[in-house]
Motif scaffolding. Structure first.
Motif, PDB file in Angstrom:
ATOM      1  N   LEU A   2       0.827  -1.197   0.000  1.00 17.79           N
ATOM      2  CA  LEU A   2       0.000   0.000   0.000  1.00 17.79           C
ATOM      3  C   LEU A   2       0.865   1.252   0.000  1.00 17.79           C
ATOM      4  O   LEU A   2       1.954   1.275   0.593  1.00 17.79           O
ATOM      5  CB  LEU A   2      -0.901   0.053   1.243  1.00 17.79           C
ATOM      6  CG  LEU A   2      -1.938  -1.044   1.443  1.00 17.79           C
ATOM      7  CD1 LEU A   2      -2.910  -0.627   2.544  1.00 17.79           C
ATOM      8  CD2 LEU A   2      -2.668  -1.375   0.172  1.00 17.79           C
ATOM      9  N   THR A   4       0.242   5.049   1.354  1.00 21.20           N
ATOM     10  CA  THR A   4      -0.714   5.750   2.197  1.00 21.20           C
ATOM     11  C   THR A   4      -0.162   7.083   2.680  1.00 21.20           C
ATOM     12  O   THR A   4       1.050   7.286   2.756  1.00 21.20           O
ATOM     13  CB  THR A   4      -1.081   4.932   3.447  1.00 21.20           C
ATOM     14  OG1 THR A   4       0.067   4.849   4.318  1.00 21.20           O
ATOM     15  CG2 THR A   4      -1.552   3.536   3.090  1.00 21.20           C
ATOM     16  N   GLN A   5      -1.073   7.982   2.996  1.00 20.35           N
ATOM     17  CA  GLN A   5      -0.781   9.124   3.852  1.00 20.35           C
ATOM     18  C   GLN A   5      -1.593   8.930   5.122  1.00 20.35           C
ATOM     19  O   GLN A   5      -2.755   8.508   5.056  1.00 20.35           O
ATOM     20  CB  GLN A   5      -1.161  10.438   3.178  1.00 20.35           C
ATOM     21  CG  GLN A   5      -0.291  10.817   1.993  1.00 20.35           C
ATOM     22  CD  GLN A   5       1.001  11.513   2.380  1.00 20.35           C
ATOM     23  OE1 GLN A   5       1.515  11.336   3.486  1.00 20.35           O
ATOM     24  NE2 GLN A   5       1.542  12.298   1.462  1.00 20.35           N
ATOM     25  N   TYR A   6      -1.010   9.226   6.275  1.00 18.94           N
ATOM     26  CA  TYR A   6      -1.707   8.954   7.524  1.00 18.94           C
ATOM     27  C   TYR A   6      -1.301   9.959   8.601  1.00 18.94           C
ATOM     28  O   TYR A   6      -0.234  10.587   8.535  1.00 18.94           O
ATOM     29  CB  TYR A   6      -1.390   7.536   8.023  1.00 18.94           C
ATOM     30  CG  TYR A   6       0.038   7.382   8.477  1.00 18.94           C
ATOM     31  CD1 TYR A   6       0.402   7.644   9.799  1.00 18.94           C
ATOM     32  CD2 TYR A   6       1.035   7.005   7.584  1.00 18.94           C
ATOM     33  CE1 TYR A   6       1.730   7.532  10.209  1.00 18.94           C
ATOM     34  CE2 TYR A   6       2.352   6.888   7.990  1.00 18.94           C
ATOM     35  CZ  TYR A   6       2.701   7.154   9.303  1.00 18.94           C
ATOM     36  OH  TYR A   6       3.997   7.058   9.706  1.00 18.94           O
ATOM     37  N   PRO A  27       4.704   9.804   1.290  1.00 17.30           N
ATOM     38  CA  PRO A  27       3.793   8.737   1.700  1.00 17.30           C
ATOM     39  C   PRO A  27       4.550   7.565   2.315  1.00 17.30           C
ATOM     40  O   PRO A  27       5.768   7.428   2.155  1.00 17.30           O
ATOM     41  CB  PRO A  27       3.112   8.333   0.382  1.00 17.30           C
ATOM     42  CG  PRO A  27       3.339   9.467  -0.557  1.00 17.30           C
ATOM     43  CD  PRO A  27       4.667  10.050  -0.164  1.00 17.30           C
ATOM     44  N   TRP A  70      -4.240  -1.990  11.710  1.00 14.58           N
ATOM     45  CA  TRP A  70      -4.104  -1.606  10.302  1.00 14.58           C
ATOM     46  C   TRP A  70      -4.351  -2.814   9.406  1.00 14.58           C
ATOM     47  O   TRP A  70      -5.050  -2.707   8.403  1.00 14.58           O
ATOM     48  CB  TRP A  70      -2.714  -1.030  10.050  1.00 14.58           C
ATOM     49  CG  TRP A  70      -2.593   0.405  10.438  1.00 14.58           C
ATOM     50  CD1 TRP A  70      -2.926   0.964  11.629  1.00 14.58           C
ATOM     51  CD2 TRP A  70      -2.094   1.459   9.619  1.00 14.58           C
ATOM     52  NE1 TRP A  70      -2.662   2.297  11.608  1.00 14.58           N
ATOM     53  CE2 TRP A  70      -2.148   2.635  10.390  1.00 14.58           C
ATOM     54  CE3 TRP A  70      -1.596   1.522   8.332  1.00 14.58           C
ATOM     55  CZ2 TRP A  70      -1.726   3.865   9.900  1.00 14.58           C
ATOM     56  CZ3 TRP A  70      -1.165   2.749   7.837  1.00 14.58           C
ATOM     57  CH2 TRP A  70      -1.239   3.905   8.612  1.00 14.58           C
ATOM     58  N   LEU A 111      -7.630  -2.171   7.072  1.00 18.90           N
ATOM     59  CA  LEU A 111      -7.393  -1.658   5.721  1.00 18.90           C
ATOM     60  C   LEU A 111      -7.609  -2.701   4.631  1.00 18.90           C
ATOM     61  O   LEU A 111      -7.920  -2.342   3.492  1.00 18.90           O
ATOM     62  CB  LEU A 111      -5.978  -1.074   5.627  1.00 18.90           C
ATOM     63  CG  LEU A 111      -5.711   0.127   6.546  1.00 18.90           C
ATOM     64  CD1 LEU A 111      -4.302   0.657   6.312  1.00 18.90           C
ATOM     65  CD2 LEU A 111      -6.744   1.229   6.359  1.00 18.90           C
ATOM     66  N   ARG A 141     -10.563   7.110   2.394  1.00 15.80           N
ATOM     67  CA  ARG A 141     -10.012   7.704   3.627  1.00 15.80           C
ATOM     68  C   ARG A 141     -10.696   6.975   4.778  1.00 15.80           C
ATOM     69  O   ARG A 141     -11.926   6.924   4.849  1.00 15.80           O
ATOM     70  CB  ARG A 141     -10.270   9.208   3.689  1.00 15.80           C
ATOM     71  CG  ARG A 141      -9.831   9.859   5.011  1.00 15.80           C
ATOM     72  CD  ARG A 141      -9.940  11.377   4.941  1.00 15.80           C
ATOM     73  NE  ARG A 141      -9.004  11.889   3.947  1.00 15.80           N
ATOM     74  CZ  ARG A 141      -9.302  12.812   3.043  1.00 15.80           C
ATOM     75  NH1 ARG A 141     -10.533  13.305   2.979  1.00 15.80           N
ATOM     76  NH2 ARG A 141      -8.389  13.227   2.186  1.00 15.80           N
ATOM     77  N   VAL A 180      -6.282   7.442   7.609  1.00 12.46           N
ATOM     78  CA  VAL A 180      -5.418   6.859   6.576  1.00 12.46           C
ATOM     79  C   VAL A 180      -6.041   7.062   5.208  1.00 12.46           C
ATOM     80  O   VAL A 180      -7.202   6.682   4.971  1.00 12.46           O
ATOM     81  CB  VAL A 180      -5.223   5.338   6.815  1.00 12.46           C
ATOM     82  CG1 VAL A 180      -4.227   4.776   5.796  1.00 12.46           C
ATOM     83  CG2 VAL A 180      -4.739   5.071   8.237  1.00 12.46           C
ATOM     84  N   ASP A 181      -5.293   7.669   4.310  1.00 21.75           N
ATOM     85  CA  ASP A 181      -5.678   7.747   2.898  1.00 21.75           C
ATOM     86  C   ASP A 181      -4.975   6.628   2.138  1.00 21.75           C
ATOM     87  O   ASP A 181      -3.742   6.537   2.179  1.00 21.75           O
ATOM     88  CB  ASP A 181      -5.259   9.089   2.274  1.00 21.75           C
ATOM     89  CG  ASP A 181      -6.208  10.215   2.628  1.00 21.75           C
ATOM     90  OD1 ASP A 181      -7.071  10.013   3.504  1.00 21.75           O
ATOM     91  OD2 ASP A 181      -6.075  11.306   2.029  1.00 21.75           O
ATOM     92  N   ILE A 182      -5.741   5.781   1.466  1.00 19.11           N
ATOM     93  CA  ILE A 182      -5.178   4.675   0.681  1.00 19.11           C
ATOM     94  C   ILE A 182      -4.998   5.171  -0.750  1.00 19.11           C
ATOM     95  O   ILE A 182      -5.952   5.334  -1.503  1.00 19.11           O
ATOM     96  CB  ILE A 182      -6.091   3.441   0.730  1.00 19.11           C
ATOM     97  CG1 ILE A 182      -6.347   3.013   2.179  1.00 19.11           C
ATOM     98  CG2 ILE A 182      -5.460   2.290  -0.078  1.00 19.11           C
ATOM     99  CD1 ILE A 182      -7.359   1.887   2.306  1.00 19.11           C
TER     100      ILE A 182
END
Length: 317
Positions: free
Chosen positions: A230, A232-234, A254, A268, A272, A280, A311-313
């Protein structure tokens, strides 16, 4: 967040900018291919299910990253910042020993960006066509630097040789994209700025005892599967204090990791997998699904702390 290295190649990024020279010749996939220019003279690639790199005269040393295309692919050109699926072999130019190989295993995902992988690897990927086989000679400064890598047996002055088979490339999203979802009442409030960076406000109530998984944006991409890498931004905060303890936004890039494989905290892995790319997700993680009774003292997390993540996937593959 507890992230274990995805792979030695992906995890140990050197913060440097690299200008690499690219070769343009191609070789047959059914015959040995020799890289006969510059510091790669005498380096031979023997194909097969598990290709090998052989060195006629050791050690091999290059002063700058040197790239030789052995087979030219017919796909699109890899761009900086894309996530690239590759199989690779890495050999130490000092003694010719194979340090690692993904052939015979699942390809790995590397980001074609010197800020996220070894700069020499990024240089070997950017501007190459999907389907290509590329041999890359990487000097220490564009690899593991002055410390080398004891795990791989790489010494500080060792040149590394990488054989890269480029399978595919994807451009990650920059932030979540999809359909907004109204969260359940009583959960932390989330406000997001124009870049996707969230601010999390925790309610002054007792934390949930069980894992909470709440979509804030339902993405339109494919669902995440266990074993995928993945992007992600988190951001993460502690429920009891509202204090932020970690955020990929603060790191300037990221976070990449394999999901569903124990590389991240259990909350997570559980929360996820199955989410569509572009989502998100708000995660409220009790200690049992976080860092357990020992907490994470370096981050100021106690063994009794419940954690809150947004978390943005951005990609999965």
């Amino acid at each position: 967040m507890r992230l274990r290295p995805i792979h030695v190649v992906a995890a140990l990024a050197v913060p440097a900018v690299l200008a690499a020279g690219c070769g343009s010749s191609s070789g047959s996939s059914g015959q040995s291919s020799s890289a006969g220019s510059g510091g790669l003279a005498g380096v031979t690639v023997t194909p097969g299910a598990k290709p090998t790199i052989d060195i006629a005269k050791k050690p091999v040393s290059v002063a700058k990253t040197t790239t030789k295309v052995l087979t030219t692919g017919h796909g699109a050109t890899v761009k900086k910042g894309q996530n690239v699926s590759v199989n690779y072999v890495v050999v130490d130019g000092r003694d010719g020993k194979t340090a690692d190989s993904t052939f015979g295993r699942k390809p790995v995902t590397l980001t074609a960006d010197p800020a996220q992988v070894l700069p020499g690897i990024a240089a070997g990927l950017v501007d190459q066509k999907i389907g290509s086989r590329v041999l890359v000679g990487v000097p220490p400064a564009q690899a593991f630097g002055a410390k080398g890598n004891s795990q791989l047996g790489v010494k500080p002055k060792d040149t590394l040789l990488f054989l890269l088979d480029i399978k595919s490339a994807r451009t990650p999203l920059t932030k979540a994209a999809g359909t907004p979802v109204t969260p359940a009442k009583g959960l932390p409030a989330v406000q997001v700025d124009s870049t996707g960076k969230p601010t999390i406000t925790v309610p002054k109530t007792a934390a949930p005892k069980k894992l909470v998984v709440q979509q804030l944006v339902r993405g339109k991409g494919p669902k995440v599967k266990a074993g995928q890498t993945l992007t992600t931004q988190y951001t993460g905060v502690i429920w009891s204090t509202g204090k932020k303890f970690d955020s990929s936004f603060d790191h300037g890039k990221p976070a990449n990791f394999v999901i569903g494989a124990g590389q991240v905290i259990p909350g997570w892995d559980k929360g996820l997998v199955g989410q569509p790319v572009g989502s998100r997700v708000l995660l409220v993680v009790p200690p049992a699904d976080g860092y357990g009774k020992n907490g994470q003292p370096q981050a100021g997390i106690k063994g009794t702390d419940t954690l809150v993540f947004v978390v943005d996937i951005l990609d999965a593959g």
